[in-house]
Write an enzyme that holds these catalytic residues in place. Structure first.
Site, PDB file in Angstrom:
ATOM      1  N   GLU A 121       0.888  -1.231   0.143  1.00  0.00           N
ATOM      2  CA  GLU A 121       0.064  -0.044   0.040  1.00  0.00           C
ATOM      3  C   GLU A 121       0.769   1.122  -0.122  1.00  0.00           C
ATOM      4  O   GLU A 121       1.962   1.375   0.670  1.00  0.00           O
ATOM      5  CB  GLU A 121      -0.954   0.071   1.145  1.00  0.00           C
ATOM      6  N   MET A 263       0.633  -2.807   8.714  1.00  0.00           N
ATOM      7  CA  MET A 263      -0.105  -2.759   7.487  1.00  0.00           C
ATOM      8  C   MET A 263      -0.983  -3.924   7.621  1.00  0.00           C
ATOM      9  O   MET A 263      -0.617  -5.104   7.865  1.00  0.00           O
ATOM     10  CB  MET A 263       1.064  -3.029   6.421  1.00  0.00           C
ATOM     11  N   ASN A 265      -2.518  -6.376   5.609  1.00  0.00           N
ATOM     12  CA  ASN A 265      -2.382  -7.205   4.603  1.00  0.00           C
ATOM     13  C   ASN A 265      -3.484  -8.464   5.182  1.00  0.00           C
ATOM     14  O   ASN A 265      -3.206  -8.910   6.309  1.00  0.00           O
ATOM     15  CB  ASN A 265      -1.117  -7.939   4.372  1.00  0.00           C
ATOM     16  N   HIS A 297      -6.504  -1.534  15.249  1.00  0.00           N
ATOM     17  CA  HIS A 297      -6.687  -1.063  14.074  1.00  0.00           C
ATOM     18  C   HIS A 297      -6.424  -1.948  12.745  1.00  0.00           C
ATOM     19  O   HIS A 297      -7.284  -1.957  12.065  1.00  0.00           O
ATOM     20  CB  HIS A 297      -5.802   0.281  13.948  1.00  0.00           C
ATOM     21  N   GLU A 298      -5.405  -2.646  12.878  1.00  0.00           N
ATOM     22  CA  GLU A 298      -5.099  -3.403  11.608  1.00  0.00           C
ATOM     23  C   GLU A 298      -6.094  -4.477  11.620  1.00  0.00           C
ATOM     24  O   GLU A 298      -6.561  -5.012  10.598  1.00  0.00           O
ATOM     25  CB  GLU A 298      -3.809  -3.932  11.585  1.00  0.00           C
ATOM     26  N   HIS A 301      -9.269  -3.563  10.343  1.00  0.00           N
ATOM     27  CA  HIS A 301      -9.459  -3.421   8.775  1.00  0.00           C
ATOM     28  C   HIS A 301      -9.851  -4.417   7.976  1.00  0.00           C
ATOM     29  O   HIS A 301     -10.237  -4.480   6.810  1.00  0.00           O
ATOM     30  CB  HIS A 301      -7.935  -3.010   8.376  1.00  0.00           C
TER      31      HIS A 301
HETATM   32  N1  B3K Z   1      -2.953   1.081   5.567  1.00  0.00           N
HETATM   33  C1  B3K Z   1      -1.462   1.364   6.170  1.00  0.00           C
HETATM   34  C2  B3K Z   1      -0.784   2.235   5.899  1.00  0.00           C
HETATM   35  C3  B3K Z   1      -0.307   2.344   4.660  1.00  0.00           C
HETATM   36  C4  B3K Z   1       0.701   3.377   4.309  1.00  0.00           C
HETATM   37  C5  B3K Z   1       1.319   3.766   2.852  1.00  0.00           C
HETATM   38  N2  B3K Z   1       2.097   4.478   2.827  1.00  0.00           N
HETATM   39  C6  B3K Z   1      -1.725   1.195   7.829  1.00  0.00           C
HETATM   40  C7  B3K Z   1      -2.959   1.480   8.479  1.00  0.00           C
HETATM   41  O1  B3K Z   1      -3.442   2.578   8.187  1.00  0.00           O
HETATM   42  O2  B3K Z   1      -3.613   0.555   9.015  1.00  0.00           O
HETATM   43 ZN    ZN Z   2      -5.308   1.983   8.644  1.00  0.00          ZN
END
Ligand code: B3K
Ligand code: ZN
Length: 857
Positions: A121, A263, A265, A297-298, A301
């Protein structure tokens, strides 16, 4: 910088001509020559060629439907590959080669510290293979990783492990399959050797999920807190939003080389080790708090981001604003609700308001972007979360939760827009949100002014609210927004209190509240119910009354912040140093002699606002006068309340460390008292004693910080003892680096220089660089803003040096230099010159170019 680089615009969005139904990858790892074999099953959606993004790749071969593709059948550029006439369906096979070892930008596939790791990302996947690298292309991925398993025992990717094969040449091939279609930005691959900490989680519907944390060898134990936090997050999302995890395995890998926090993923989160590893010797209470919130948070997502993702990157707040809101709600339930709100609001009032006032001002849904990585901002994330919070305030929790559920049901498996989200909220609640949508397109910090008139005879309270959003760098004209203003009406004589929600929708509006029997005192913008600046003409005494009487802890803290802002404004206006009133001293004395039950809140009430919060209230920022006034107030408080700080300090006994709210509050208040006591005669002894006796890094750091701000004689010795004891431990060394970087004296420049030669320091490691230089530019205002320009020059030189190594990091570090308009003429000139020098230097990355060019126009 004479060339113009063209940004992408939201209005130009076009759906992709092709979808990729299946993505098969085979990655043969090699430090300098990794080969990626991709096999893409594509299907046409609309007219057009098949476009595959690709950057910094070596193309080895292309085949279409089992036959080599002639050179006239495609066009290759440094941005990607266009296949002219691929047909409507087919299979495209591409082989690329890359050099993970040389990848210091830490985007795409990189090798650092012996670990292969990816970050895709926003647009990193195009550095791994040619691909339609955009979030609205969702595909089912199957990934085979080929490597020498003796060296790299763990070969990980998204989803479920479906095969392991020993190859004739001794290498191993491990295959992973992720059944959920996903955009390329959620792809992940990790190969390395780790300690593994594992446990399980049984979902509400009884499915068993394996949880695995992969961390640096020897540090497995330090992942225990994060693992438990993950289990809490999984349970919380079931209970609060009815959301269960959907795969059989959830993996988290912690690495030290990482551009940001973590991140999400799919099934394989990658974390900065800073937000996984914790024990009482190496992580502070604050670290524990952030680990829990980022783990949450992750995880959150997985639904808000992964199951329902963004149509394009302009919609980033769709997943980030919402997920930050969700993690804030989680933290409020797990830790202290008051403190987590204070924390979030501090960030808005410092960094987010500053961003609105900067050349980079943008709405939570930006309209044009050159380098997407520049838009992972406090505006998109944290103001985005405030916008979601306002929806919850306006609709009420129940209707908001129903809207959240409808949004996920309606769009599961899709890539959608912020409008789709608001529409789901509107449909589920029946509330018209047309005007509310402006929060997504309008940038800037609204200012709300309030006046109140109490009519004793009619027992009526008349409240008049006006709103105005000043122009920002990106947008001139602004319209009235929907602003929910929560209030509490106190009636001090009768101790009656009532709450109300005023919804401001016009430029000016009047609200009449009936049946107010005695003279009221209104607590405005309770819980910071909207991300605005509130102007209200209270006297110092009125602010103190609110700080003492409001029923909401946040409101009490906020009133103290307003109190100090007012004192400082008055003092600066009359060119005098601020004086402490007897009322303030009496209130503080009372807090110290009989702290509130919430000790952490007590500490917050006793804390002066920080420089950045205050700076946001001035134009231009009176840097020197503010710093002098803050220093003067600290010394005055320390002197006049020494006995009281000392009394309170002695009452707070040390107990064996646990991360638990009562103890967190004790340590916060103890640290606060010590920060004042350090400035008294007893300072040296108390600081040394706490440093030595503490069984945890929270108390030790509090002692070190207190000593540093009071410039005590034994500071250097204490710092060296810390550095020696933790010479091999980067988690603590980073704290040491940051402490040195915040030294409020000119010596800091020599020390910073020395530390760049420290064996643990590397320009390639973002954690180390940030520990030194972000700490310096963001938390050492006195030296950063030196009138001789030395602070600015240092940061500019670091930025210039880093741009070639890691543009994302360079572009983050330059932020405090961009807003030159906010300072006095002299500093403006210093900053502008440095920016011009940067612009005229050698080729700049898009990351830096976008920021510097905006700042100079
Ligand atoms: N989605 C990632 C952040 C990615 C940043 C790219 N430069 C972490 C987060 O917000 O959960
Ligand atoms: Zn995020």
């Amino acid at each position: 910088m004479s060339e113009i680089r063209q940004p992408k615009r939201l209005v130009d969005y076009q759906a992709p001509a092709f979808v990729i139904e299946q993505t098969l990858l085979r990655v043969e790892l090699d430090p300098v020559a990794t080969r990626v074999y991709s096999k893409l099953k594509f299907r046409r959606q609309t007219a057009g060629s098949l476009w595959l993004d690709g950057q910094a790749l070596q193309l080895i071969s292309i085949r279409l439907n089992d036959a080599p593709l002639g050179e006239d059948a495609y066009q290759l550029s440094d941005k990607g590959l266009a296949i002219n006439e691929p047909g409507d369906v087919g299979i495209l096979e591409v082989v690329t080669q890359l050099n993970p070892e040389q990848n210091t930008a830490l985007e795409g596939l990189y090798l650092a510290d012996g670990v292969y790791c990816t970050q895709c990302e926003a647009e990193g996947f195009r550095r791994i293979t040619y691909y339609p690298d955009r979030p609205d292309v969702l595909s089912v991925f199957t990934t085979t990783i080929v490597a020498d398993q003796a060296q790299l025992p763990f070969l990980l990717s998204n989803g479920n492990k479906i095969a392991t094969e020993q190859l004739a040449d001794g290498r191993t091939a491990v295959t992973w399959h992720d059944p959920f279609p996903k955009p390329s930005y959620l792809f992940a691959l990790v190969a390395g050797d780790f300690d593994v900490l594992a446990d399980r989680f049984v979902t509400a519907s009884g499915r068993e999920v394996v949880l695995e944390f992969f961390v640096e060898k020897g540090k497995g134990r330090r992942a225990a807190f994060a693992l438990a936090a993950l289990q809490r997050a999984m349970r919380w999302d079931e209970q609060r939003f009815g959301l269960e995890y959907d795969l059989d395995r959830y993996m988290v890998v912690a690495v030290d080389f990482f551009n940001m926090g973590a991140m999400e993923n799919k099934g394989l989160n990658i974390f900065n080790s800073k937000y996984v590893l914790a024990d009482e010797q190496t992580a502070t209470d604050n670290d524990y708090y952030h680990i829990e919130s980022i783990i949450g948070h992750e995880y959150f997502h997985n639904w808000t981001g992964n199951r329902v993702t963004c149509r394009d990157w302009f919609q980033l707040s769709l997943k980030e604003g919402l997920t930050v809101f969700r993690d804030q709600e989680f933290s409020a339930d797990m830790a202290s609700a008051t403190l987590s709100r204070i924390d979030a609001v501090k960030l808005i009032r410092t960094a987010q308001f500053a961003e609105d006032a900067s050349p980079m001002a943008h709405p939570i849904r930006p309209e044009q972007v050159l380098e997407m990585n520049n838009f992972y901002t406090v505006t998109v994330y944290d103001k985005g979360a405030e916008v979601i919070r306002m929806l919850q305030t306006l609709l009420g929790r129940e209707r908001f939760t129903a809207g959240h559920q409808l949004y996920l049901e309606r769009h599961d498996g899709q890539a959608v827009t912020c409008d789709d989200f608001v529409q789901a909220m509107q449909d589920a609640s029946g509330v018209d949100l047309q005007q509310f949508r402006l929060w997504y397109s309008q940038s800037g910090t609204p200012e709300v002014s309030v006046t109140q008139v109490y009519d004793a005879a009619a027992q009526q309270l008349r409240l008049t609210l006006t709103q105005h959003t000043p122009a920002t760098a990106d947008q001139h004209s602004k319209q009235p927004l929907v602003i929910p203003v929560k209030i509490e009406i106190l009636q001090p004589q009768t101790k009656l209190r009532q709450q109300a929600l005023l919804v401001l929708t016009a430029a000016t509006q009047e609200f009449v509240i009936a049946e107010i029997a005695t003279a009221p005192l209104v607590v405005w913008l309770e819980d910071f119910s909207a991300p605005v600046k509130l102007h209200c003409q209270y006297t110092a005494e009125q602010w103190l009354s609110i700080a003492a009487q409001a029923s909401n802890g946040f409101a009490r803290w906020d009133a103290m912040q307003q109190y100090w802002s007012l004192m400082l404004r008055q003092a600066l206006r009359s060119n005098e140093l601020p004086q402490l009133s007897t009322e303030l001293l009496a209130f503080y004395r009372q807090l110290l002699r009989q702290p509130l039950q919430d000790l952490a809140l007590t500490a917050e009430l006793l804390q002066l606002p920080d420089f950045e919060t205050l700076a946001g209230q001035y134009q231009p920022i009176p840097v020197d006068a503010l710093l002098d006034a803050l220093q003067h107030l600290t010394l005055q408080l320390a002197t006049l309340l020494q006995d009281d700080f000392s009394y309170c300090y002695q009452q707070l006994l040390f107990a064996p460390y646990q991360y638990q709210q009562q103890q967190v509050g004790q340590r916060a208040l103890r640290g606060l008292c010590l920060s004042y006591l350090a400035h008294t005669d007893a300072g040296e002894e108390l600081v040394e004693q706490q440093f030595q006796q503490a069984d945890n890094i929270t108390d030790q750091l509090a002692a070190l910080r207190a000593g540093q701000s009071a410039v005590l004689a034994a500071n250097d010795s204490r710092l060296s003892r810390l550095a020696e004891r933790f010479a091999d431990d980067v988690q603590v060394l980073d704290k040491y680096f940051s402490l040195v970087a915040t030294l409020p004296s000119e010596q800091v420049f020599t020390k910073l220089e020395q530390l760049t030669a420290h064996p643990a320091f590397s320009w390639k490691n973002p954690n180390r660089v940030r520990a030194l230089f972000s700490a310096f530019s963001l938390r050492n205002p006195q030296q950063f803003h030196r009138a001789d320009g030395q602070g600015y020059r240092l940061v500019a030189s670091v930025v210039a040096r880093l741009d070639a190594v890691n543009p994302q990091l360079a572009a983050r570090l330059i932020t405090p230099l961009l807003s030159w308009q906010r300072y006095d003429q002299h500093r403006q000139q210093l900053l502008r010159q440095l920016l011009q020098q940067l612009a005229s230097g050698s080729a700049m990355s898009d990351d830096l170019y976008e920021k510097v060019s905006k700042s100079l126009t």
